[in-house]
Design a protein around this motif. Structure first.
Motif, mmCIF file in Angstrom:
data_model
loop_
_atom_site.group_PDB
_atom_site.id
_atom_site.type_symbol
_atom_site.label_atom_id
_atom_site.label_comp_id
_atom_site.label_asym_id
_atom_site.label_seq_id
_atom_site.Cartn_x
_atom_site.Cartn_y
_atom_site.Cartn_z
ATOM 1 N N ASN A 335 0.832 -1.204 0.000
ATOM 2 C CA ASN A 335 0.000 0.000 0.000
ATOM 3 C C ASN A 335 0.865 1.252 0.000
ATOM 4 O O ASN A 335 0.576 2.233 -0.702
ATOM 5 N N ALA A 336 1.961 1.244 0.791
ATOM 6 C CA ALA A 336 2.849 2.407 0.863
ATOM 7 C C ALA A 336 3.512 2.687 -0.479
ATOM 8 O O ALA A 336 3.623 3.838 -0.910
ATOM 9 N N ILE A 337 3.957 1.643 -1.157
ATOM 10 C CA ILE A 337 4.620 1.835 -2.450
ATOM 11 C C ILE A 337 3.632 2.287 -3.520
ATOM 12 O O ILE A 337 3.933 3.163 -4.339
ATOM 13 N N LYS A 338 2.432 1.728 -3.516
ATOM 14 C CA LYS A 338 1.433 2.091 -4.517
ATOM 15 C C LYS A 338 1.010 3.552 -4.413
ATOM 16 O O LYS A 338 0.823 4.240 -5.420
ATOM 17 N N TYR A 339 0.843 4.036 -3.182
ATOM 18 C CA TYR A 339 0.235 5.352 -2.994
ATOM 19 C C TYR A 339 1.228 6.421 -2.548
ATOM 20 O O TYR A 339 0.824 7.529 -2.216
ATOM 21 N N SER A 340 2.532 6.104 -2.528
ATOM 22 C CA SER A 340 3.511 7.129 -2.171
ATOM 23 C C SER A 340 3.705 8.076 -3.354
ATOM 24 O O SER A 340 3.498 7.718 -4.509
ATOM 25 N N SER A 341 4.108 9.287 -3.035
ATOM 26 C CA SER A 341 4.307 10.295 -4.084
ATOM 27 C C SER A 341 5.545 9.972 -4.915
ATOM 28 O O SER A 341 6.409 9.190 -4.507
ATOM 29 N N ASP A 342 5.607 10.561 -6.086
ATOM 30 C CA ASP A 342 6.769 10.355 -6.957
ATOM 31 C C ASP A 342 8.036 10.836 -6.248
ATOM 32 O O ASP A 342 8.067 11.938 -5.668
ATOM 33 N N ASN A 343 9.085 10.006 -6.314
ATOM 34 C CA ASN A 343 10.354 10.303 -5.640
ATOM 35 C C ASN A 343 10.157 10.542 -4.144
ATOM 36 O O ASN A 343 10.918 11.286 -3.512
ATOM 37 N N GLY A 344 9.117 9.926 -3.593
ATOM 38 C CA GLY A 344 8.825 10.094 -2.175
ATOM 39 C C GLY A 344 9.642 9.160 -1.302
ATOM 40 O O GLY A 344 10.610 8.532 -1.756
ATOM 41 N N SER A 345 9.250 9.052 -0.048
ATOM 42 C CA SER A 345 9.991 8.221 0.894
ATOM 43 C C SER A 345 9.050 7.258 1.608
ATOM 44 O O SER A 345 7.874 7.574 1.844
ATOM 45 N N ILE A 346 9.589 6.104 1.953
ATOM 46 C CA ILE A 346 8.848 5.062 2.668
ATOM 47 C C ILE A 346 9.712 4.604 3.835
ATOM 48 O O ILE A 346 10.930 4.403 3.667
ATOM 49 N N SER A 347 9.104 4.461 4.992
ATOM 50 C CA SER A 347 9.872 4.006 6.152
ATOM 51 C C SER A 347 9.130 2.898 6.873
ATOM 52 O O SER A 347 7.899 2.898 6.935
ATOM 53 N N VAL A 348 9.910 1.947 7.395
ATOM 54 C CA VAL A 348 9.379 0.817 8.156
ATOM 55 C C VAL A 348 10.068 0.803 9.518
ATOM 56 O O VAL A 348 11.312 0.820 9.576
ATOM 57 N N ASN A 349 9.289 0.789 10.600
ATOM 58 C CA ASN A 349 9.845 0.777 11.951
ATOM 59 C C ASN A 349 9.155 -0.295 12.783
ATOM 60 O O ASN A 349 7.928 -0.421 12.750
ATOM 61 N N LEU A 350 9.963 -1.050 13.520
ATOM 62 C CA LEU A 350 9.429 -2.055 14.445
ATOM 63 C C LEU A 350 10.132 -1.873 15.785
ATOM 64 O O LEU A 350 11.354 -1.983 15.877
ATOM 65 N N THR A 351 9.357 -1.568 16.828
ATOM 66 C CA THR A 351 9.914 -1.336 18.162
ATOM 67 C C THR A 351 9.094 -2.083 19.197
ATOM 68 O O THR A 351 7.959 -2.492 18.944
ATOM 69 N N LYS A 352 9.688 -2.231 20.364
ATOM 70 C CA LYS A 352 9.002 -2.879 21.481
ATOM 71 C C LYS A 352 9.217 -2.050 22.739
ATOM 72 O O LYS A 352 10.334 -1.931 23.237
ATOM 73 N N GLU A 353 8.122 -1.462 23.227
ATOM 74 C CA GLU A 353 8.166 -0.716 24.486
ATOM 75 C C GLU A 353 7.011 -1.209 25.350
ATOM 76 O O GLU A 353 7.044 -2.340 25.824
ATOM 77 N N LYS A 354 6.006 -0.360 25.545
ATOM 78 C CA LYS A 354 4.802 -0.823 26.247
ATOM 79 C C LYS A 354 4.014 -1.794 25.384
ATOM 80 O O LYS A 354 3.248 -2.607 25.883
ATOM 81 N N ALA A 355 4.165 -1.648 24.086
ATOM 82 C CA ALA A 355 3.528 -2.548 23.127
ATOM 83 C C ALA A 355 4.506 -2.792 21.988
ATOM 84 O O ALA A 355 5.493 -2.058 21.817
ATOM 85 N N ILE A 356 4.236 -3.822 21.212
ATOM 86 C CA ILE A 356 5.021 -4.078 20.004
ATOM 87 C C ILE A 356 4.393 -3.257 18.884
ATOM 88 O O ILE A 356 3.233 -3.459 18.528
ATOM 89 N N THR A 357 5.158 -2.323 18.350
ATOM 90 C CA THR A 357 4.611 -1.358 17.393
ATOM 91 C C THR A 357 5.291 -1.485 16.044
ATOM 92 O O THR A 357 6.522 -1.388 15.944
ATOM 93 N N LEU A 358 4.480 -1.686 15.026
ATOM 94 C CA LEU A 358 4.941 -1.705 13.636
ATOM 95 C C LEU A 358 4.394 -0.465 12.940
ATOM 96 O O LEU A 358 3.176 -0.253 12.914
ATOM 97 N N LYS A 359 5.291 0.361 12.408
ATOM 98 C CA LYS A 359 4.882 1.581 11.712
ATOM 99 C C LYS A 359 5.363 1.534 10.270
ATOM 100 O O LYS A 359 6.546 1.294 10.021
#
Length: 434
Positions: A335-359
């Motif tokens: 979804n991120a690649i399909k709808y990102s702007s031309d020459n835009g940026s995409i980031s993936v983050n996975l962290t674990k604090e109070k919850a396991i968060t995937l962004k």
């Protein structure tokens, strides 16, 4: 599904009834309190208009002698015990005997000249003076003082008459009515809850039946479509071997791929909608899953001149299903690649604090206005023209939400500035053996 619908039906019905009961109880008690205050003010006005006495008491300050006040007319039909006119007449005639009040007179310089406490047994003369002095010094000409309703009246000669009417009985009656109405409301709410709960199954039965038919149709249609799609794909392979690749075979292959993904997502969604999805949860390394999926999308992002950033915390484990979590990560990155702007940026983050968060976030030309939660509605597409170009059906995010929910997680879309949208998935931290 059935239990969810029943819960929603019961909660909606009970909230509606609770709202109606609260409004009714509030209106009834507000009217009763207003009526009590109005009656007290009418009595105070009558006393002030007669210099502290009821009509008929001026000749005898100790109280009206029975017979001095004209008795009410006799009922025309004594066999009828309750006649509205007779009840009103009796009440008006008995008011001078029932009212508990006292008054204090002040001169124009606000010094006490006279105190009358003959019609009350709850205050002494000193207390009456203190009450009256406090009322006179207040800015309001009417109000409440302890259990009394008071009125300050200034005469033509500049003197003051401060009247106090004991409304203890009325206040107790109002509180009793409030308590009784609340108890009746609670009983009605409990009775309604029992009835709604017992009949909720029948109420949602048609909807449940319709949803079951819809789910069964999607499942059956999905399985039926798998075979012809596989045959078409195999035939394309044969044609390309015999005749070579062409734009037509490539177009057919792309459409078969789109249809295959759609069928896969529909079947996943149908399976997640079940009351207890038949998914075996195991201890899996979520960090490794996200790394693998992110790596597979990196060439696609590079070929489209998009900046691709990955930040994954190592060794995050979760109790879940590897296939569906892989699909979840893949759907968000696709979804991120399909709808990102031309020459835009995409980031993936996975962290674990109070919850396991995937962004998963991406820049985009325009962010849909309003509530972003509708992006997770089935077949919703914010930009239809863009969706046709990218080949989307508007079902991927619905599947992502269903997968997150099956793992007791949540997913939401968040705006980050004016040109970035971020999809945040939160999973509860669980104690799993690595």
């Amino acid at each position: 599904m059935v239990n969810k619908l029943r819960k929603k039906f019961v909660v909606t019905a009970m909230l509606s009834l609770l709202t109606i009961l609260l409004v009714m109880i509030g209106v009834i008690n507000a009217i009763n309190i207003s009526r009590t205050i109005r009656q007290a003010d009418n009595l105070l006005f009558m006393l002030a208009d007669n210099n502290g006495y009821f009509p008929g008491m001026l000749d005898d300050p100790n109280g009206p002698v029975p017979g001095n006040i004209n008795p009410p007319d006799r009922p025309r039909n004594p066999s009828i015990p309750f006649q509205f006119e007779m009840l009103n007449n009796n009440r008006d005639a008995e008011v001078p005997y029932q009212a508990r009040y006292f008054w204090v007179k002040f001169s124009s310089d606000k010094s006490i000249t006279e105190v009358n406490i003959q019609h009350t047994a709850t205050v002494t003369e000193d207390v009456a003076k203190d009450y009256a002095t406090s009322a006179l010094s207040s800015a309001s000409q009417k109000g409440f003082y302890h259990t009394y309703r008071y009125s300050v009246v200034q005469k033509e000669d500049g003197s003051y008459l401060v009247l106090f009417l004991n409304i203890s009985s009325e206040v107790l009656n109002a509180l009793t009515l409030l308590l009784q109405s609340v108890l009746v409301g609670v009983c009605a709410l409990l009775a309604m809850f029992i009835l709604v709960f017992l009949f909720s199954g029948k109420a949602v039965a048609p909807v449940v039946e319709s949803l079951e038919k819809q789910k069964r149709f999607i499942t059956d249609a999905g399985h039926e479509l798998k075979t012809p799609l596989a045959v078409i794909s195999a035939n394309i392979d044969v044609l390309e071997i015999e005749s070579g690749k062409s734009e037509w075979t490539e177009s057919i292959r792309n459409q078969v791929k789109r249809m295959t993904e759609l069928v896969k997502n529909l079947l996943t969604l149908s399976r997640m909608d079940e009351e207890k999805p038949n998914i075996a949860f195991n201890n899996i390394n979520l960090s490794q899953i996200v790394k693998d999926v992110s790596s597979s999308f990196e060439p696609v992002a590079s070929s489209n001149s998009k900046t691709y950033r990955v930040n994954i915390e190592d060794d995050i484990h979760i109790l879940g299903d590897k296939n569906t979590l892989t699909q979840l990560t893949s759907l968000l990155l696709d979804n991120a690649i399909k709808y990102s702007s031309d020459n835009g940026s995409i980031s993936v983050n996975l962290t674990k604090e109070k919850a396991i968060t995937l962004k998963v976030s991406n820049t985009c030309d325009t962010i849909p206005s309003g509530n972003l939660d509708r992006l997770f509605d089935r077949f919703y597409r914010a930009d239809s023209s863009r969706a046709r170009e990218t080949g989307g059906y508007g079902i991927g995010l619905s599947v992502a939400r269903a997968i997150a929910a099956s793992h007791k997680g949540t997913i939401e879309a968040v705006r980050e500035g004016n040109d970035t949208i971020c999809f945040v998935v939160n999973f509860p931290v669980q104690s799993v053996k690595k």
